[in-house]
Each structure stands twice: as C-alpha cells, then as structure tokens.
Design a protein around this motif. Structure first.
Motif, short mmCIF file in Angstrom:
data_model
loop_
_atom_site.label_atom_id
_atom_site.label_comp_id
_atom_site.label_asym_id
_atom_site.label_seq_id
_atom_site.Cartn_x
_atom_site.Cartn_y
_atom_site.Cartn_z
N ARG A 163 7.94 8.98 60.17
CA ARG A 163 7.64 9.70 58.93
C ARG A 163 8.79 10.61 58.50
O ARG A 163 8.68 11.27 57.46
N GLY A 164 9.84 10.68 59.27
CA GLY A 164 10.97 11.50 58.80
C GLY A 164 11.52 12.46 59.83
O GLY A 164 12.41 13.26 59.51
N GLY A 165 10.98 12.44 61.06
CA GLY A 165 11.58 13.21 62.13
C GLY A 165 11.26 14.70 62.12
O GLY A 165 10.15 15.12 61.78
N GLU A 166 12.26 15.49 62.46
CA GLU A 166 12.04 16.91 62.72
C GLU A 166 11.40 17.70 61.57
O GLU A 166 10.50 18.51 61.80
N PRO A 167 11.84 17.50 60.31
CA PRO A 167 11.19 18.27 59.23
C PRO A 167 9.69 17.98 59.14
O PRO A 167 8.88 18.89 58.86
N VAL A 168 9.32 16.73 59.39
CA VAL A 168 7.90 16.36 59.35
C VAL A 168 7.14 17.03 60.50
O VAL A 168 6.02 17.53 60.33
N MET A 169 7.79 17.04 61.65
CA MET A 169 7.17 17.71 62.81
C MET A 169 6.90 19.18 62.47
O MET A 169 5.79 19.69 62.69
N ARG A 170 7.89 19.85 61.91
CA ARG A 170 7.73 21.28 61.57
C ARG A 170 6.62 21.46 60.53
O ARG A 170 5.83 22.40 60.61
N GLN A 171 6.58 20.52 59.59
CA GLN A 171 5.54 20.61 58.56
C GLN A 171 4.14 20.43 59.17
O GLN A 171 3.19 21.11 58.81
N ASP A 172 4.04 19.49 60.10
CA ASP A 172 2.74 19.26 60.75
C ASP A 172 2.27 20.50 61.51
O ASP A 172 1.09 20.89 61.42
N VAL A 173 3.19 21.10 62.26
CA VAL A 173 2.80 22.30 63.02
C VAL A 173 2.42 23.42 62.04
O VAL A 173 1.40 24.12 62.22
N THR A 174 3.20 23.56 60.97
CA THR A 174 2.89 24.58 59.97
C THR A 174 1.51 24.33 59.35
O THR A 174 0.70 25.25 59.22
N THR A 175 1.26 23.08 59.00
CA THR A 175 -0.04 22.73 58.40
C THR A 175 -1.19 23.09 59.34
O THR A 175 -2.20 23.66 58.92
N MET A 176 -1.01 22.75 60.61
CA MET A 176 -2.09 23.05 61.57
C MET A 176 -2.32 24.55 61.70
O MET A 176 -3.47 25.00 61.78
N LEU A 177 -1.24 25.31 61.72
CA LEU A 177 -1.38 26.77 61.83
C LEU A 177 -2.03 27.35 60.57
O LEU A 177 -2.77 28.34 60.65
N GLN A 178 -1.78 26.72 59.43
CA GLN A 178 -2.40 27.20 58.19
C GLN A 178 -3.88 26.84 58.15
O GLN A 178 -4.72 27.63 57.73
N LEU A 179 -4.19 25.63 58.61
CA LEU A 179 -5.59 25.19 58.60
C LEU A 179 -6.44 25.99 59.58
O LEU A 179 -7.62 26.24 59.33
N ASP A 180 -5.86 26.35 60.71
CA ASP A 180 -6.60 27.14 61.70
C ASP A 180 -5.68 28.24 62.24
O ASP A 180 -5.01 28.06 63.26
N PRO A 181 -5.67 29.40 61.57
CA PRO A 181 -4.76 30.48 61.97
C PRO A 181 -4.95 30.95 63.42
O PRO A 181 -4.04 31.52 64.01
#
Lengths: 222, 123
Positions: free
Chosen positions: A154-172
C-alpha cells in the motif's frame, strides 16, 4: 487423563455416589465424579471434559449448558471459543458469559480468530475491538499485526504511520497501552521501517515502543 | 534487599514446598483432620478459594500444595488463576502447573495465558 485414572486419583468408589448427579448433557464425563456435588462435581466434570480433545464443538457447547456453577460454565464457554473461534454461535456464546473477564476473553478470541481478519477497513476493525472490553488493546495488537502485512503493497512507511495514527485517533486509550506501544514498535520494526514511537505521548506506551528489540537487533529509529 | 529474579511468589511457592506449607489458620487445620483423602482435597480446594477471594494469594498458593489428587489440584489452580491473576506471574504459574502430571500441565499453562492479560491491563 482417562476416566479410570481420574477415578483412581480422586480415590472414589462407585459405592459412595448419590450426593450429586451429573446432568444428562454431562454424563459422558461423569466417571470418577461420583460422590461429588455442587461446585466440586462441576469442576470434576469440567476436568474430564477438557481432556476430551477431539470433542466436536456442538457437543462441547451442549455440555457447557449443563454446568450449574457460573464460574465453571463461564470457563467452559470461554474455552470453547478458544478451541474453536469460528464456532457458529460464537458471539451469542460470549454474550452469555456472566463474569466480565471471561466474557472479554471470549470476545477477544472470537475477534482475533474470525472477525478482525475479515474486517474490510481499519476503522471497522478497531471499532469491533471495543467488544473485547478491558482486553480491547490486545485486540488492537492483532489488528495492527494483520494490517502490517499490507503496508508494503500500500505504499510502505507513510502508510504504516497513517495506520498507527488512525488507530490512535479511533481509540485514544491505545496511546497509553503498553501492549499496543510494544506492537507499534515491533511490527514496523520487523518490516524495516522507522518505528512510529513519536506518535505516542510521553509515557509507558511510548517507552514500550522505543524499547522493542527485533530479533536481538535494535530496529531502525533506535 | 536484592529481589530474586524468579519473583516473590515463586519463593513463597518454593518455601511451601520445602517446608510442607505455612500457617493458614483454623480452616486448614480442620481440613487436615478430614480422614477421607478426597474430602480432604476438596476441603483444601474450598479453603483455597476463600483465601484467594480475600486477596491472600500466597496462602492460597500454599494450600494448592496440600491437594493430593491431580485433577482436584488442576481445578484448584484453574480457579486460582481466575481469582487472583495479579499475584501470579509466569514463573509461579509454571511452578504451580509443574506440580501436575505432564498431561495436565499444558492445559494448566494455557489457562494462565488469559489471566496474564488481565493482570497486564490492571498495571
């Protein structure tokens, strides 16, 4: 352990029966349990049941319904889902567990084995994890592990960072979970990416992320 | 004081094994007087639950050692894991499960897995 050994170990004789009787659904596992009643009888039956490793899930489910001791019944249902997360009535089984910890554990097993792998989006997967109650952060670890397999395509490291960010936003609350912090260090590290520990606020979760060592070698970003 | 890396609970367990148990009060002495081996085991089982529910994990661990029949002891450990997860680390769980016959040890350790998560969550 075979029933004969169990009987011998318990030192019971058939003659001392009569104090309690196993319900019909549990009679196949009653050998060695004669003379017992109440919680003792249920624990004895449950011990025999657990030794029956080839037992079909439907029969296991029916057997669980025969326990009168809530603690034993809860453990029986939870063990069923741990043995077979895809058991047809899994969510209903988990819902019927009265003790919160065993109920959360049951949901975690079901989510981990069945629901999370079939989630079509990260958003859906994280929201499903809420069903695991106090164990939801461990569900989130499984989500991150599953999605880590898609990062490269899906695009490597930037996607990984986005996924972690998304998860932290969805469940702080994940930002304060040591387990999730650890997995946020582990899975990106294993994939050869710089660990996204800076996405966590200072604290145990970030420390847990930073402290991860991959196969004895500090990953990039250490 | 330097801590043993195996953990304080392991030491308590080792102590119980070496000394043949500690002082757990009148109920335990009552159990010891029960002549029937099976009834005595279940008496210890019930008393163990009482201690675990009162957060007296060390005493509960001691009592497990008094139970002779492996199936009853396995049930007691199972129950103990569910009742007192914060007091039982992996080393203690391994030591407790290791007192069972080999065929019961694996199931026993699997049972510790989830209370371990509960404990982690409470920290």
């Amino acid at each position: 352990m075979n029933p004969g050994r169990l009987a011998a170990a318990l030192g019971l004789a058939v003659a001392c029966g009569g104090q309690g009787e196993a319900p019909a659904e549990l009679r196949p596992w009653a050998e060695g349990c004669s003379g017992l009643a109440g919680e003792h009888l249920d624990w004895c039956l449950f011990g025999n049941l657990q030794e029956d490793e080839s037992l079909a899930s439907e029969r296991w489910f029916a057997a669980c319904g025969g326990f009168r001791t809530p603690e034993v019944r809860d453990q029986c249902y939870e063990t069923l889902i741990r043995r077979d997360p895809s058991f047809g009535r899994n969510e209903r089984v988990c819902k019927s567990i009265t003790e919160p910890r065993f109920r959360d554990s049951c949901y975690l097993e079901w989510l981990r084995g069945v629901t999370v792998p079939s989630a079509t989006s990260l958003d859906e997967a994280v929201k499903l994890c809420a069903k695991a109650g106090a164990l939801k952060e461990h569900c989130a670890v499984h989500v991150l592990q599953q999605w880590s397999a898609t990062w490269a395509q899906r695009g490597g490291e930037p996607v990984m960072r986005q996924d972690v960010t998304t998860m932290l936003q969805l469940d702080p609350e994940l930002a304060h979970s040591k387990s999730f912090g650890n997995s946020a260090g582990l899975f990106p590290g294993r994939a050869g990416y710089t660990k996204p520990c800076g996405l966590f606020p200072p604290g145990e979760a970030r420390a847990s992320c930073e402290d991860v060592v991959i196969d004895g070698v500090p990953p990039p970003g250490m | 004081m330097k801590q043993d890396p195996r953990g304080p609970t392991w030491l308590a367990l080792a102590g119980a094994l070496a000394l043949g148990g500690g002082s757990c009060g009148k109920k335990v002495r009552d159990c010891a007087k029960v002549s029937d081996a099976t009834e005595r085991d279940w008496c210890y089982f019930d008393t163990m639950i009482t201690y675990a529910q009162a957060d007296r994990t060390q005493d509960a661990i001691h009592l497990v050692q008094y139970i002779q029949a492996p199936p009853v002891r396995a049930a007691a450990i199972d129950r103990l894991f569910g009742l007192a997860p914060p007091g039982i680390d992996l080393t203690t769980a391994t030591a407790l499960c290791g007192t069972l016959p080999a065929d019961l040890t694996r199931t026993c350790l699997n049972k510790w897995n989830r209370p371990h998560l509960w404990t982690e969550n409470q920290q």
